[in-house]
Enzyme design. Structure first.
Site, short mmCIF file in Angstrom:
data_model
loop_
_atom_site.label_atom_id
_atom_site.label_comp_id
_atom_site.label_asym_id
_atom_site.label_seq_id
_atom_site.Cartn_x
_atom_site.Cartn_y
_atom_site.Cartn_z
CG HIS A 194 39.80 47.66 22.18
ND1 HIS A 194 38.55 47.19 21.87
CD2 HIS A 194 40.56 47.49 21.07
CE1 HIS A 194 38.54 46.79 20.62
NE2 HIS A 194 39.73 46.94 20.11
CB THR A 224 43.10 47.19 17.26
OG1 THR A 224 41.79 46.64 17.35
CG2 THR A 224 44.11 46.07 17.31
CD GLU A 254 39.27 43.39 17.99
OE1 GLU A 254 40.34 43.67 17.44
OE2 GLU A 254 38.56 44.23 18.56
#
Ligand code: GP9
Ligand code: MN
Length: 624
Positions: free
Chosen positions: A467, A292, A250
């Protein structure tokens, strides 16, 4: 006392009763998590705003139709609310158009409706009875002289609701997130309207794509010519029959790798792991609003996400030919581990379309007060609890793990933090390092457990940042961290690099410097597992192959190539960061040109082809 209300217009009474009822249902019967006072306030006002907007329309109608609109409106509204409630009891989710129209789902819904009915549900109809009773009193059916005023008031109320919702969740409607957010913020009725509009737009695009005029063959030709390479890589098949463990990190950006904060390494475990892994130092994320979920889409399909919204939401029921389906056909069991609501990003629906066998969502984990922070289960507990499930899976397996702790706003309790935050004006950046370190430790622990259970040797482990985590809003703080005066757009683009690590137990490590991106993950991984991709339709190449992509495109048309970085319509030299556009300030009438132009055209074409596949659902017409 009642006399006082006798002359209150019927549409006002209906708004008060229906609005209050709806609020009580949201509050008491749906399990909507309310995290702050603003959310509570929005939840309170949205039922009244939408009820008023609807019932106030009656002032434009003749007496008889006024009555009809209010009576039947409240009845139908209640039935919609009730249907959602029953669906929610089984699915903890709200009804959507695709759910209603999907044949197999509708069957399920129909069956379970009787089982989910509770006698107390009849209370939901209390206000409908009162409204019908009140509507007998003619004096309430006022002939309005102030129609425009009523209409303006209802619009103001609605705008206020949507503005507050936008403040609470920027880009709520574009990004959609999950249905719970939408219902909490704009209410169940506006959510249905939104869903209907969105679905019809999508459907009409799909309807216009028919088998005869699809240009899938044009797309295939483009891919043959521009994307595919002749030879497959030397590493083809090195991981044949091994498990594929994919870890989505994440918000992890490459700038924390091999970097320090307050003199301490941010990600000591990953830094070490890279030494004996394949590491791609110029690997870019290519996600847009779907964050995501967009990265998941890129990885499994080698197609681009959409420029607006999350493709997981808008095209969750398309035909795909994704990694889980391909591996499933080769005898793999396929699963996702992620401790969040199953419908966040519409994952439950999309995962079925992509071909995953099983989704270990929030309900597969034990959540306590202690083991949660920020968005949910802490990464260490997440991996710890996942191991048991993982051991039950038939081998070989493809399992994707999606971490969560290193997510904005990067909160962590002191006892979980092993490094000190950075010091700058930005709390976001300061704490980012701390949660990134926590995730690093969680992965270290996961590797240890994989080794203890013997699964390590039988698997290849792939780690990828999904990301960016630090947006351009934090540029001042970031430039302080990098000890720079300011960060240019060129540098911001370079910050879109995320770690991509392929760890094959027993193989030596190597650092790759060619430009790379998430679009390339699918062919790269399938080739490692010894799976031929000649028939695949996608826009990526094998990162170990002889031919690499000329550009890594971002969804907004910016890109990075070997020589250039093109961002916000400016062309930069990739090495030096120097601007290469001809001077736009000149008075000459010639169109300014830049060395980025030829690639720019190709990027536009490629994104267009990818969009055509998705909007037209073109894989319906193709046999793989
Ligand atoms: C939510 C998690 C985070 O389940 O994947 O989503 P994001 O906001 O990063 O897209
Ligand atoms: Mn994410």
């Amino acid at each position: 006392m009642l006399k006082k209300f006798e002359n209150v217009p019927l549409y006002v009474m209906a708004t008060a009763l229906f609005g209050l009822k709806t609020f009580l249902v949201y509050w008491l019967l749906f399990d909507l998590s309310i995290e702050n006072p603003l959310q509570a306030f929005i939840l309170f006002i949205n039922p009244f705003a939408s009820a008023f907007f609807f019932f106030a329309l009656s002032v434009w109608l003749k007496e008889k139709n006024q009555l009809r609109l209010i009576r039947y409106g409240s009845l139908i509204g209640t039935i919609i609310l009730w249907a959602n409630l029953m669906f929610y009891r089984d699915y903890t989710d709200f009804l959507t158009i695709p759910v209603l129209f999907q044949a197999n789902n509708a069957g399920d819904v129909g069956n379970s409706i009787f089982m989910l009915f509770q006698a107390t549900d009849l209370l939901l109809f209390l206000d409908v009875i009162i409204i019908w009773y009140l509507s007998k009193n003619r004096s309430r059916i006022s002939v309005h002289t102030r129609k425009a005023r009523v209409l303006s008031f209802s619009i103001i109320l609605l705008v206020m609701n949507f503005t507050l919702a936008e403040i609470e969740r920027p880009q709520l409607l574009q990004r959609t997130f999950d249905r719970e957010y939408l219902v909490k913020n704009i209410g169940v009725f506006h959510f249905h309207l939104f869903d209907i509009v969105q679905q019809s737009l999508m459907r009409s695009q799909k309807v216009f794509a028919t088998e005869d005029d699809t240009n899938i063959s044009e797309i295939v030709d483009y891919i043959e010519e521009n994307v595919k390479s002749e030879q497959s890589s030397e590493l083809f098949g090195v991981a044949k029959d091994k498990n594929l463990i994919f870890i989505s990190l994440e918000s992890l950006q490459s700038f924390v790798i091999n970097n320090k904060v307050n003199g301490e390494e941010v990600t000591p475990f990953l830094n070490n792991l890279i030494e004996d892994s394949y590491y791609f130092e110029n690997f870019y994320h290519q996600t847009a609003q779907g964050k995501t979920s967009d990265s998941e889409f890129l990885v499994d399909n080698s197609l681009y996400p959409l420029s607006g919204g999350a493709v997981f939401f808008t095209h969750g029921q398309n035909e795909y030919h994704a990694i889980p389906e391909i591996l499933g056909d080769k005898g793999y069991s396929t699963s996702v581990f992620h401790a969040n609501n199953k419908d966040f990003w519409n994952r439950d629906v999309m995962y079925t379309s992509l071909g995953y066998d099983h989704f270990f969502d929030e309900t597969a984990f034990e959540l306590t007060e202690q083991n949660q922070v920020g968005w949910g289960l802490k990464d260490k507990d997440f991996f710890d609890q996942s191991i048991e499930h993982l051991q039950t899976l038939p081998k070989p397996f493809y399992s994707k793990f999606i971490t969560l702790t290193n997510h904005h706003p990067y909160v962590l309790s002191e006892e979980d933090a092993s490094i000190e935050p950075f010091s700058s004006e930005s709390e976001t950046l300061n704490n980012y390092f701390v949660t990134a370190r926590y995730t690093d430790e969680a992965i270290e622990q996961f590797f240890k457990q994989l080794k203890e259970t013997g699964m390590y040797q039988e698997s290849i482990i792939v780690l990828m940042g999904d990301h960016y985590g630090i947006s351009e809003y934090e540029n001042d703080a970031l430039s302080l961290y990098f000890d720079k005066k300011e960060l240019t757009e060129y540098e911001s683009m370079q910050l879109q690099r995320v770690p991509f690590i392929i760890h094959i137990p027993g193989e030596d490590g190597k650092v790759f410097s060619d430009i790379a991106g998430q679009i390339n993950v699918k062919p790269t991984l399938l080739h490692l597992l010894g799976i031929d991709t000649t028939d695949e339709i996608g826009f990526g190449v094998d990162l170990f192959g002889d031919k690499q992509k000329e550009f890594i495109a971002q969804r907004d048309g910016s890109f990075v190539s070997d020589e250039y970085v093109y961002v916000n319509e400016q062309c930069y030299n990739r090495e030096s960061g120097e601007r290469l556009d001809t001077d736009k300030g000149s008075f000459e009438l010639s169109i300014p040109s830049s060395p980025c132009d030829p690639i720019k055209e190709k990027v536009i074409d490629e994104l267009k082809y990818s969009d055509q596949i998705i909007y037209g659902d073109l894989f319906r017409f193709h046999t793989f």
